[in-house]
Design an enzyme around this catalytic site. Structure first.
Site, mmCIF file in Angstrom:
data_model
loop_
_atom_site.group_PDB
_atom_site.id
_atom_site.type_symbol
_atom_site.label_atom_id
_atom_site.label_comp_id
_atom_site.label_asym_id
_atom_site.label_seq_id
_atom_site.Cartn_x
_atom_site.Cartn_y
_atom_site.Cartn_z
ATOM 1 N N ARG A 86 0.851 -1.189 0.000
ATOM 2 C CA ARG A 86 0.000 0.000 0.000
ATOM 3 C C ARG A 86 0.883 1.235 0.000
ATOM 4 O O ARG A 86 1.963 1.244 0.615
ATOM 5 C CB ARG A 86 -0.899 0.025 1.251
ATOM 6 C CG ARG A 86 -2.076 -0.946 1.187
ATOM 7 C CD ARG A 86 -3.127 -0.495 0.179
ATOM 8 N NE ARG A 86 -4.321 -1.338 0.177
ATOM 9 C CZ ARG A 86 -4.500 -2.367 -0.656
ATOM 10 N NH1 ARG A 86 -3.558 -2.706 -1.506
ATOM 11 N NH2 ARG A 86 -5.620 -3.062 -0.636
ATOM 12 N N GLU A 101 -4.123 7.605 -4.492
ATOM 13 C CA GLU A 101 -4.407 7.127 -5.856
ATOM 14 C C GLU A 101 -5.727 7.699 -6.376
ATOM 15 O O GLU A 101 -6.624 7.946 -5.535
ATOM 16 C CB GLU A 101 -4.452 5.598 -5.854
ATOM 17 C CG GLU A 101 -3.111 4.978 -5.456
ATOM 18 C CD GLU A 101 -3.209 3.467 -5.189
ATOM 19 O OE1 GLU A 101 -2.182 2.869 -4.817
ATOM 20 O OE2 GLU A 101 -4.311 2.923 -5.354
ATOM 21 N N HIS A 114 -1.544 0.556 -9.686
ATOM 22 C CA HIS A 114 -2.251 -0.327 -8.748
ATOM 23 C C HIS A 114 -3.030 -1.386 -9.520
ATOM 24 O O HIS A 114 -4.265 -1.487 -9.417
ATOM 25 C CB HIS A 114 -3.200 0.460 -7.830
ATOM 26 C CG HIS A 114 -3.587 -0.327 -6.601
ATOM 27 N ND1 HIS A 114 -3.947 0.261 -5.421
ATOM 28 C CD2 HIS A 114 -3.665 -1.667 -6.375
ATOM 29 C CE1 HIS A 114 -4.225 -0.664 -4.515
ATOM 30 N NE2 HIS A 114 -4.059 -1.854 -5.071
HETATM 31 C C1 8YV Z 1 -7.570 -4.274 -5.365
HETATM 32 C C2 8YV Z 1 -5.744 -4.773 -3.965
HETATM 33 O O1 8YV Z 1 -8.407 -4.787 -4.460
HETATM 34 O O2 8YV Z 1 -6.309 -6.926 -3.348
HETATM 35 C C3 8YV Z 1 -5.976 -5.815 -2.967
HETATM 36 O O3 8YV Z 1 -5.810 -5.544 -1.771
HETATM 37 O O4 8YV Z 1 -5.233 -3.755 -3.671
HETATM 38 C C4 8YV Z 1 -6.226 -4.939 -5.311
HETATM 39 O O5 8YV Z 1 -6.297 -6.246 -5.702
HETATM 40 C C5 8YV Z 1 -8.174 -4.352 -6.634
HETATM 41 O O6 8YV Z 1 -7.392 -3.576 -7.409
HETATM 42 C C6 8YV Z 1 -9.585 -3.819 -6.606
HETATM 43 O O7 8YV Z 1 -10.209 -3.995 -7.754
#
Ligand code: 8YV
Length: 320
Positions: A239, A268, A286
């Site tokens: 993150r 983001e 991302h």
């Molecule tokens: C997002 C992510 O959820 O799984 C996670 O924690 O950050 C990503 O996979 C995904 O981009 C949402 O569509």
């Protein structure tokens, strides 16, 4: 309460849509309220808030404490993503609201992107691509030599499912591995470094695969980046909040680290731009779980968790 709300179908609030075929299933099974499509979310929540018993969201969009408090009959939050730092899980647990995520099914894709960012940054893939497109190869000859991955040291911050998958991918590349985390893990041969600064000192490549949230906020600060050093590379598939982004921009601008490969950012989707002028960083929006196969599987797990909930069966991937 409008007549629709009286129908037998459970009322589900969609904060961010699922994949097309799963959305079709949700539309056929529940009464969907599309917060992502409505022009006046305030008014929508005012009107239907107390009828909502389930929410569909993602690891990025999450669900805020404020909104949770405006959904008094909410029973389940089904999130597409493994990370849940954007959902107030503590408040959900307090209110007896179950939360599900989508672990495991995205591990390989995220680990692949970590390796791709590592190779792209250390072997100059983006530069090499441009070297040809901009005619440098013909005009100036070979591009500058890069640095071999073999024989280097990889420090993993967060040796969970994704951290382990990254380590398993680099081991055959002749890379030595050590890790930092909340505690040493019994089921691994890798060396545990109880102090992050020691791991940064030791590593040539530091990869972040830990959860977001308060406990890891700005774990990677100027001191850790200085310890990683002028030959060091930072890879972040965790993150943006895990890194003090201004300290990282300063370290890249002053070449006090060799480079970075980033899939995640602090705010983001806007602040990836902050790195746009820097040559020693490879950027990815991302999208590490962003494959059709994985997103379909994540979407299906959201559907399956909702189905289990409304059928009174055990949830498949509950967080709380
Ligand atoms: C997002 C992510 O959820 O799984 C996670 O924690 O950050 C990503 O996979 C995904 O981009 C949402 O569509």
């Amino acid at each position: 309460m409008t007549s629709d709300l009286a129908t037998a179908l459970p009322n589900v609030l969609v904060i961010w849509p699922n994949r097309p075929s799963q959305m079709a299933h949700l539309e056929a099974t529940y009464k969907l309220h599309r917060l992502d499509l409505c022009s006046n979310p305030e008014e929508m929540i005012e009107t239907i808030g107390d009828s909502i018993t389930a929410v569909v969201t993602t690891g990025i969009k999450g669900l805020s404490s404020d909104l949770i408090k405006r959904l008094p009959n909410l029973k389940i939050v089904a999130s597409s993503g493994v990370g849940y730092d954007s959902i107030d899980v503590a408040l959900c647990s307090e209110l007896g609201i179950r939360v599900t995520n989508t672990p495991d099914i995205l591990t390989d894709d995220v680990a692949d992107i970590a390796i791709a960012l590592m190779l792209a940054q250390r072997r100059g893939i983006v530069l090499g691509d441009r070297w040809i497109r901009e005619g440098c190869w013909a005009q100036q000859g070979p591009m500058p030599l890069t640095s071999s991955i073999r024989g280097k040291r990889l420090g993993v911050v967060g040796l969970g499912r994704i951290g382990k998958a990254i380590a398993a991918r680099v081991e055959p590349m002749g890379v030595e591995i050590a890790y930092f985390g909340r505690r040493p893990q019994a089921d691994t041969v890798y060396d545990f470094k109880p102090e992050l600064i020691d791991l940064a000192h030791w590593a040539d490549i530091l990869v972040l695969a830990c959860p977001g949230g308060e406990a890891t906020h700005h774990l990677i600060n100027a001191e850790v980046l200085a310890a990683l050093g002028t030959n060091g590379t930072l890879i972040n598939v965790a993150r943006g909040s895990v890194v003090d982004q201004q300290a990282l921009i300063d370290a890249l601008t002053t070449n006090s680290i060799a480079g970075a490969g980033l899939d995640v950012f602090t705010t983001e989707p806007h602040d990836g731009q902050a790195f746009a002028g820097l040559e020693n960083v490879v950027l990815y929006p991302h999208h590490s779980s962003g494959t059709i196969e994985t997103r379909d599987a994540m979407a299906q797990l959201v559907v399956d968790n909702l189905e289990a909930h409304f059928a009174g069966r055990a949830l498949l991937t509950a967080i709380n």
